[in-house]
Motif scaffolding. Structure first.
Motif, short mmCIF file in Angstrom:
data_model
loop_
_atom_site.label_atom_id
_atom_site.label_comp_id
_atom_site.label_asym_id
_atom_site.label_seq_id
_atom_site.Cartn_x
_atom_site.Cartn_y
_atom_site.Cartn_z
N LEU A 143 88.86 137.66 -64.95
CA LEU A 143 88.85 136.20 -64.92
C LEU A 143 90.19 135.66 -64.42
O LEU A 143 90.24 134.69 -63.66
CB LEU A 143 88.54 135.64 -66.30
CG LEU A 143 87.12 135.84 -66.83
CD1 LEU A 143 87.01 135.34 -68.27
CD2 LEU A 143 86.11 135.13 -65.95
N ILE A 144 91.26 136.28 -64.87
CA ILE A 144 92.59 135.84 -64.44
C ILE A 144 92.77 136.07 -62.94
O ILE A 144 93.23 135.18 -62.21
CB ILE A 144 93.68 136.58 -65.23
CG1 ILE A 144 93.65 136.18 -66.71
CG2 ILE A 144 95.07 136.31 -64.65
CD1 ILE A 144 94.53 137.01 -67.60
N LEU A 145 92.40 137.25 -62.47
CA LEU A 145 92.59 137.57 -61.06
C LEU A 145 91.75 136.66 -60.17
O LEU A 145 92.24 136.10 -59.18
CB LEU A 145 92.23 139.04 -60.82
CG LEU A 145 93.21 140.06 -61.41
CD1 LEU A 145 92.61 141.45 -61.41
CD2 LEU A 145 94.52 140.04 -60.63
N ILE A 279 98.91 140.47 -64.58
CA ILE A 279 100.23 139.89 -64.84
C ILE A 279 101.05 139.83 -63.56
O ILE A 279 101.68 138.81 -63.25
CB ILE A 279 100.97 140.68 -65.93
CG1 ILE A 279 100.23 140.58 -67.27
CG2 ILE A 279 102.41 140.20 -66.08
CD1 ILE A 279 100.83 141.43 -68.36
N LEU A 280 101.06 140.93 -62.81
CA LEU A 280 101.81 140.97 -61.56
C LEU A 280 101.26 139.96 -60.56
O LEU A 280 102.02 139.31 -59.82
CB LEU A 280 101.78 142.38 -60.97
CG LEU A 280 102.46 143.47 -61.80
CD1 LEU A 280 102.29 144.84 -61.13
CD2 LEU A 280 103.95 143.16 -61.98
N ALA A 281 99.94 139.81 -60.53
CA ALA A 281 99.33 138.83 -59.62
C ALA A 281 99.72 137.41 -60.00
O ALA A 281 99.95 136.56 -59.13
CB ALA A 281 97.81 138.99 -59.63
N ALA A 328 91.50 138.05 -51.59
CA ALA A 328 92.09 139.31 -52.03
C ALA A 328 92.28 139.34 -53.55
O ALA A 328 92.01 140.35 -54.21
CB ALA A 328 93.42 139.54 -51.32
N LEU A 329 92.72 138.22 -54.12
CA LEU A 329 92.90 138.15 -55.57
C LEU A 329 91.56 138.28 -56.29
O LEU A 329 91.44 139.01 -57.28
CB LEU A 329 93.57 136.83 -55.94
CG LEU A 329 95.04 136.69 -55.52
CD1 LEU A 329 95.50 135.25 -55.66
CD2 LEU A 329 95.92 137.61 -56.36
N ALA A 330 90.52 137.59 -55.77
CA ALA A 330 89.21 137.70 -56.39
C ALA A 330 88.65 139.11 -56.23
O ALA A 330 88.00 139.64 -57.14
CB ALA A 330 88.25 136.68 -55.76
N GLY A 331 88.92 139.75 -55.08
CA GLY A 331 88.49 141.12 -54.89
C GLY A 331 89.11 142.07 -55.90
O GLY A 331 88.47 143.01 -56.38
N LEU A 332 90.38 141.82 -56.24
CA LEU A 332 91.03 142.63 -57.28
C LEU A 332 90.34 142.44 -58.63
O LEU A 332 90.29 143.36 -59.44
CB LEU A 332 92.51 142.25 -57.38
CG LEU A 332 93.41 142.70 -56.22
CD1 LEU A 332 94.82 142.16 -56.41
CD2 LEU A 332 93.43 144.23 -56.12
N GLY A 333 89.82 141.22 -58.86
CA GLY A 333 89.06 141.01 -60.09
C GLY A 333 87.82 141.89 -60.13
O GLY A 333 87.48 142.45 -61.18
N SER A 366 95.24 124.67 -62.16
CA SER A 366 95.56 125.37 -60.91
C SER A 366 97.01 125.81 -60.85
O SER A 366 97.58 125.97 -59.77
CB SER A 366 95.23 124.49 -59.69
OG SER A 366 93.85 124.22 -59.65
N ARG A 367 97.62 126.01 -62.00
CA ARG A 367 98.97 126.56 -62.09
C ARG A 367 98.87 128.01 -62.52
O ARG A 367 98.01 128.36 -63.33
CB ARG A 367 99.84 125.78 -63.08
CG ARG A 367 100.06 124.31 -62.74
CD ARG A 367 100.72 124.14 -61.40
NE ARG A 367 101.21 122.79 -61.18
CZ ARG A 367 100.52 121.81 -60.65
NH1 ARG A 367 99.23 122.00 -60.35
NH2 ARG A 367 101.06 120.63 -60.43
N PRO A 368 99.72 128.90 -62.00
CA PRO A 368 99.60 130.33 -62.33
C PRO A 368 99.62 130.61 -63.84
O PRO A 368 98.75 131.32 -64.35
CB PRO A 368 100.79 130.96 -61.61
CG PRO A 368 101.06 130.03 -60.46
CD PRO A 368 100.74 128.66 -60.97
N LEU A 369 100.61 130.05 -64.54
CA LEU A 369 100.69 130.31 -65.98
C LEU A 369 99.50 129.70 -66.71
O LEU A 369 98.91 130.33 -67.60
CB LEU A 369 101.99 129.75 -66.54
CG LEU A 369 102.19 129.91 -68.06
CD1 LEU A 369 102.14 131.38 -68.45
CD2 LEU A 369 103.50 129.26 -68.51
#
Length: 431
Positions: A143-145, A279-281, A328-333, A366-369
């Motif tokens: 979900l995060i990725l 976390i790295l993402a 790419a981020l969603a693919g990592l999910g 829509s903020r990373p944290l």
């Protein structure tokens, strides 16, 4: 303005988000911007204004949205309980029974949700007591990725609704290269992760190119790509070279151990390296948006594409790059789901991750944290919902209702402010 005059065309004035005229502030690009990022020259889609309105709410609005959703969820839990329904038959004779039974029902359900997601104080061992928290982290990882990918699009002025299809493509690429190739241990799962990112990037890149080159609406394109991805996976699972079983629920071959994401804790915990990747993402997206030149271009286009174009930024290039990185981020999910949790491809491997990621991105403003924390919350909902259902008989659909109410309230900050009589925040004049 009256008499048909456009306020943004009047010299020395511009329109704020409240619709009132404000002193103009001319940018280096030589343009005056109107409310919601619409340039005086016109032409910016209303979607940018809608996005900015949704993300204008403060963190307090997000917290109160969750509180209201839990309260309404409690009403539904009480309404669905047979004991509560029975007390309604003699409510006017003994109203106290109704409130006591309703309180017990709702509190037991939410306590079970807490035990199943954070800490089970009724467990017989420490391992079983802390395992729910690790299960929440496992559920939160994809979900995060995926949420980071959606949030990146929102910050750049793009409604990337195609997270589900991008998760599916990432899962397909990761699963296939996880069992089709024989590589050394570390190299194998790293290669599978890279290929998952490539799969998601390709799928989102299609929408990005169509948006940049033809002006196609990214909402429609990404929704259609979601359906195509789902049917493509279903088709592949009917092919003999792809599937491993001939049952009614076909599945691919199990990935090799060398492709599986290494566990972070011993059995029976399922927490894997995918959480570290999440976390790295999150750190990467923060750096990209807040500390890099490319991220500045992303945010500039998200605020006002016409002004960004006037300043020399290629809006088409930014659109394509945003969609590629988001995919790419969603693919990592999807990879985290296959390589870390499921171990093989099935028709429901992606679940509703891509759609839930939209909620996660909205709740996180829509903020990373914020997206990271929202992903943890929804992971806890998912992990704790199963125990809530098994222990109290509460339908797990109640959790889905709570999530849906959160989306509704997040998308309407003025509604939350009206419910709690919060003051309207000071409006910033776009310049």
């Amino acid at each position: 303005m009256t008499n048909g005059t456009n306020p943004s065309e009047a010299p020395g004035t511009e329109t704020s988000v409240t619709g009132q005229e404000q002193p103009a502030d001319t940018s280096a690009a030589g343009g005056t911007l109107a409310a919601g990022g619409t340039p005086a020259a016109g032409g910016t889609p209303a979607a940018n204004s809608v996005l900015r309105d949704i993300m204008s709410g403060s963190w307090l609005v997000s917290v109160l949205s969750v509180v209201v959703a839990l309260a309404l969820g409690g009403v539904l839990i009480a309404a669905a309980d047979p004991d509560v329904q029975a007390t309604l038959g003699y409510f006017f004779a003994r109203p106290g029974d109704f409130f006591i039974v309703a309180w017990q029902t709702v509190s037991e359900a939410y306590m079970a949700l807490l035990r199943g997601s954070i800490f089970d104080w009724e467990a017989r061992s420490l391992v079983r007591a802390v395992r729910p928290f690790t299960e929440s982290l496992v559920a939160a990882t994809p979900l995060i990725l995926a949420g980071l990918g959606i949030a990146l699009g929102f910050r750049s002025g793009l409604f990337n609704i195609g997270g589900q299809g991008q998760v599916v493509l990432g899962a397909m690429f990761a699963g296939y290269f996880g069992y089709a190739l024989g590589l050394p241990p570390v190299i194998h799962f790293l290669f599978a992760l890279v290929m998952a990112a490539v799969g998601g990037a390709i799928w989102a890149g299609i929408a990005g190119v169509l948006k940049a080159r033809t002006g196609a609406n990214e909402v429609i394109v990404t929704i259609m790509l979601n359906s195509i991805a789902g049917y493509l996976l279903s088709y592949l699972l009917t092919q003999s070279w792809f599937k491993a079983t001939s049952s009614a629920n076909p599945a691919s071959r199990t990935i090799f151990d060398t492709a599986a994401l290494p566990p972070l804790l011993p059995d029976p915990f399922r927490l894997h390296l995918g959480f570290v990747v999440a976390i790295l993402a999150t750190l990467f997206v923060w750096w990209l948006l807040e500390r890099s030149t490319l991220g500045f271009e992303f945010r500039a286009v998200g605020e006002n594409p016409d002004a960004a174009r006037t300043a020399g930024i290629s809006v088409s290039r930014v659109t394509i790059l945003v969609m590629i990185i988001a995919g790419a981020l969603a693919g990592l999910g999807g990879a985290a789901q296959v390589l870390g949790t499921e171990g093989k491809l099935t028709g429901g491997v992606a679940g509703t991750i891509g759609f839930d990621a939209i909620t996660v991105a909205l709740l996180g403003r829509s903020r990373p944290l914020g997206t990271f924390l929202a992903g943890l919350l929804f992971g806890a909902f998912k992990a704790g919902g199963y125990l809530m259902q098994s222990q109290t008989g509460t339908p797990i659909d109640i959790v889905l209702v709570v999530q849906s109410i959160i989306v509704l309230l997040i998308a309407a900050p003025p509604l939350v402010r009206t419910i709690f009589r919060l003051p309207t925040p000071a409006k910033k004049v776009a310049a």
